[in-house]
Write a protein that holds these residues in place. Structure first.
Motif, PDB file in Angstrom:
ATOM      1  N   LEU A 170       0.833  -1.215   0.000  1.00 33.72           N
ATOM      2  CA  LEU A 170       0.000   0.000   0.000  1.00 33.72           C
ATOM      3  C   LEU A 170       0.865   1.261   0.000  1.00 33.72           C
ATOM      4  CD1 LEU A 170      -2.812   1.182   0.002  1.00 33.72           C
ATOM      5  CD2 LEU A 170      -2.893   0.982   2.485  1.00 33.72           C
TER       6      LEU A 170
ATOM      7  N   VAL B   4      -7.725   7.325   1.095  1.00 35.89           N
ATOM      8  CA  VAL B   4      -7.775   5.965   1.635  1.00 35.89           C
ATOM      9  C   VAL B   4      -8.035   5.998   3.142  1.00 35.89           C
ATOM     10  CG1 VAL B   4      -6.263   3.994   2.105  1.00 35.89           C
ATOM     11  CG2 VAL B   4      -6.448   4.887  -0.188  1.00 35.89           C
ATOM     12  N   GLU B   5      -7.412   6.967   3.790  1.00 34.36           N
ATOM     13  CA  GLU B   5      -7.584   7.150   5.233  1.00 34.36           C
ATOM     14  C   GLU B   5      -9.057   7.425   5.560  1.00 34.36           C
ATOM     15  OE1 GLU B   5      -5.454   7.010   7.649  1.00 34.36           O
ATOM     16  OE2 GLU B   5      -6.421   8.153   9.234  1.00 34.36           O
TER      17      GLU B   5
ATOM     18  N   SER C 247     -11.201   4.338   5.064  1.00 36.02           N
ATOM     19  CA  SER C 247     -10.975   3.281   6.056  1.00 36.02           C
ATOM     20  C   SER C 247     -11.531   3.645   7.436  1.00 36.02           C
ATOM     21  CB  SER C 247      -9.490   2.922   6.141  1.00 36.02           C
ATOM     22  OG  SER C 247      -8.784   4.023   6.631  1.00 36.02           O
TER      23      SER C 247
ATOM     24  N   SER D 244      -6.137  -1.235   2.782  1.00 33.03           N
ATOM     25  CA  SER D 244      -6.301  -0.449   4.016  1.00 33.03           C
ATOM     26  C   SER D 244      -7.360  -1.087   4.910  1.00 33.03           C
ATOM     27  CB  SER D 244      -6.637   1.005   3.701  1.00 33.03           C
ATOM     28  OG  SER D 244      -7.859   1.086   3.034  1.00 33.03           O
ATOM     29  N   GLU D 245      -8.396  -1.684   4.312  1.00 37.99           N
ATOM     30  CA  GLU D 245      -9.422  -2.339   5.128  1.00 37.99           C
ATOM     31  C   GLU D 245      -8.792  -3.468   5.953  1.00 37.99           C
ATOM     32  OE1 GLU D 245     -12.447  -1.686   5.873  1.00 37.99           O
ATOM     33  OE2 GLU D 245     -12.839  -3.553   6.959  1.00 37.99           O
TER      34      GLU D 245
ATOM     35  N   VAL E 213      -6.630  -1.884   8.747  1.00 46.00           N
ATOM     36  CA  VAL E 213      -7.417  -1.234   9.804  1.00 46.00           C
ATOM     37  C   VAL E 213      -8.204  -2.272  10.608  1.00 46.00           C
ATOM     38  CG1 VAL E 213      -9.436   0.255  10.139  1.00 46.00           C
ATOM     39  CG2 VAL E 213      -7.535   1.033   8.753  1.00 46.00           C
TER      40      VAL E 213
ATOM     41  N   SER F 183      -7.150   3.736  11.836  1.00 45.46           N
ATOM     42  CA  SER F 183      -6.724   4.285  10.544  1.00 45.46           C
ATOM     43  C   SER F 183      -5.665   5.363  10.748  1.00 45.46           C
ATOM     44  CB  SER F 183      -7.904   4.747   9.693  1.00 45.46           C
ATOM     45  OG  SER F 183      -8.627   5.702  10.367  1.00 45.46           O
TER      46      SER F 183
ATOM     47  N   MET G 159      -2.522   3.399  11.056  1.00 43.46           N
ATOM     48  CA  MET G 159      -2.114   2.912   9.724  1.00 43.46           C
ATOM     49  C   MET G 159      -1.384   4.022   8.961  1.00 43.46           C
ATOM     50  SD  MET G 159      -4.487   1.634   6.567  1.00 43.46           S
ATOM     51  CE  MET G 159      -5.226   3.227   6.272  1.00 43.46           C
TER      52      MET G 159
ATOM     53  N   LEU H   1       2.255   3.782   7.388  1.00 49.61           N
ATOM     54  CA  LEU H   1       2.412   3.900   5.932  1.00 49.61           C
ATOM     55  C   LEU H   1       3.467   4.932   5.559  1.00 49.61           C
ATOM     56  CD1 LEU H   1      -1.233   3.782   4.543  1.00 49.61           C
ATOM     57  CD2 LEU H   1       0.625   2.232   3.963  1.00 49.61           C
TER      58      LEU H   1
END
Ligand code: PFF
Length: 436
Positions: free
Chosen positions: A103, A148-149, A152, A317-318, A321, A335, A338, A342
């Motif tokens: 990712l 994406v954040e 999620s 991401s799912e 998270v 998230s 994450m 990332l």
């Protein structure tokens, strides 16, 4: 360590949304960006044959066991591995770490597609080296990270499902349009013959075989706990068998279509098909522009790439998270966590091609390409082995659940493939590839 009971799990609102989300995860930059350039580097038609064999013999069995385990265990990957391996939950760190690594650079390339989709709207093309010289590309990557954040943080019905439902028609419509247009170009027949010419020397090369397996598992999103997570949102009666076939066939068909389009344009404009990862961002846009309706086709191509990338990125991401949430307690903080993780790999990947940070090369290779080829390329097959070995060797219920999911005549072949043949074949090929 005690088994932590999983809280009640979300369930897909409809079965077709689950299939769409799996196809959305599978179909991504891997099909339209990675597959054509890897095929170009590894022998065209010969690589296509290896890739199709890898989908059939590695990808589909892995997908079947992963979805079956997810559906039966209905838990986050960490807890699913804990249940399968009698507390050895740490094995799940392998697929989850790979999700994080993928990712982190996937978002960077997604940023490039966002940048190009936006700036090509008026029919302009900015050469990649010029775009990379400033902050615009890393900033576009940050916009993708933020997107994406945001998704999620939402539960699957409001986030994941909606993203897939809205973006799939955009993706599919653009692909069909671009494909129909490429049928009219002179390079089409050459592209077909390139993809159907087979060279026995290339088909038997262990390095090509392992590359084909890597591409098949990357493209199908298997072995990285993503399909385990998607399967865990299934209801008891869901049909895993037909869904898996639909996912695998769609993914392969779209990869072949993507390669056909890209090679048609490459041959029409004499662009070398083995130009590598920047092919889609350097020479192709110019080629698109010089076509009839080019100022429309070029942005459409980037919108196609962007929509495909988003639905894949949100699947990664799912998965992250869903597991981080076990520790943090809520999706929001998970998230956020994450995001921090990332950034560690995102930043060097985002600056790989920037003259502002010429140091982000490793072994003389830009950091992003190093991540894709050296880290993910080498690790993905091994992580797939770790995942399917955990499911088939560690989990007592594996054969019983496969019996419920598959037609009777397929239970033993799939089980034996996943349990013995695929792991042994991948490990042997890795060793042979290493010495060749
Ligand atoms: N399958 C995606 C693609 O082809 O672009 C990328 C991907 C998504 C890889 C999810 C792995 C994964 F777990």
């Amino acid at each position: 360590m005690k088994i932590i009971p999983s809280p009640p799990r979300a369930t897909w609102s409809r079965h077709w949304v689950f299939i769409l989300a799996c196809i959305g995860s599978a179909v991504g930059l891997g099909n339209i960006w990675r597959f054509p350039y890897i095929t170009g580097l590894h022998g065209g038609g010969s690589f296509l044959v290896l890739y199709l064999a890898a989908v059939l013999f590695v990808g589909i069995p892995a997908l079947l066991v992963e979805l079956t385990a997810g559906k039966a265990l209905r838990a986050e990957a960490v807890n699913a591995f804990r249940k399968m391996l009698r507390d050895k939950w740490w094995v799940s760190a392998l697929p989850l770490a790979l999700c994080l690594l993928i990712l982190s650079y996937y978002l960077v390339i997604m940023g490039w597609t966002l940048f190009y989709a936006f700036f090509s709207l008026g029919g302009n093309h900015i050469p990649f080296s010029e775009a990379a010289s400033g902050w615009a590309l890393p900033l576009a990557g940050i916009a993708c990270l933020a997107l994406v954040e945001l998704v999620s943080r939402m539960d699957i019905k409001d986030g994941l499902e909606k993203v897939n439902i809205y973006l799939f028609p955009i993706f599919f419509g653009s692909l069909v349009f671009i494909l129909l247009h490429s049928l009219t170009l002179p390079g089409f027949s050459e592209a077909v013959s390139y993809l159907t010419t087979i060279n026995m020397g290339e088909v038997t090369s262990p390095l090509n075989i392992i590359n084909a397996i890597t591409q098949a598992v990357f493209s199908l999103s298997v072995g990285m706990a993503v399909m385990l997570t998607y399967g865990s949102y299934l209801g008891k009666k869901a049909d895993v068998f037909h869904s898996s076939l639909a996912i695998a066939v769609s993914d392969a068909a779209i990869a072949i279509t993507g390669a056909l389009v890209i090679f048609t344009i490459s041959f029409t404009f004499s662009i070398p098909v083995s130009s590598g990862p920047q092919l889609a961002f350097e020479s192709l846009p110019l080629a698109f522009l010089s076509l009839e309706y080019g100022e429309f086709l070029m942005p459409l191509f980037f919108i196609l790439l962007l929509s495909a990338a988003i639905t894949s990125a949100v699947s990664l991401s799912e998965t992250l998270v869903d597991n981080l949430k076990i520790k943090t307690g809520s999706r929001r903080t998970a998230s956020g966590a994450m995001l921090l993780l990332l950034l560690v790999f995102f930043i060097p990947s985002a600056l790989s091609y920037s003259p502002l940070a010429a140091d982000f090369t490793l072994n003389g290779i830009p950091f992003l390409e190093f991540m894709d080829a050296e880290i993910v390329g080498r690790l993905a097959p091994l992580v797939v082995v770790a995942t399917i070995v955990s499911i088939t060797w560690g989990w007592n219920g594996c054969r019983r659940e496969l019996r419920k999911a598959l037609p009777g005549f397929l239970v033993s072949p799939v089980y034996l493939m996943a349990k013995y043949i695929v792991p042994v074949a991948i490990l042997t090929l890795q060793v042979l590839g290493f010495f060749s």
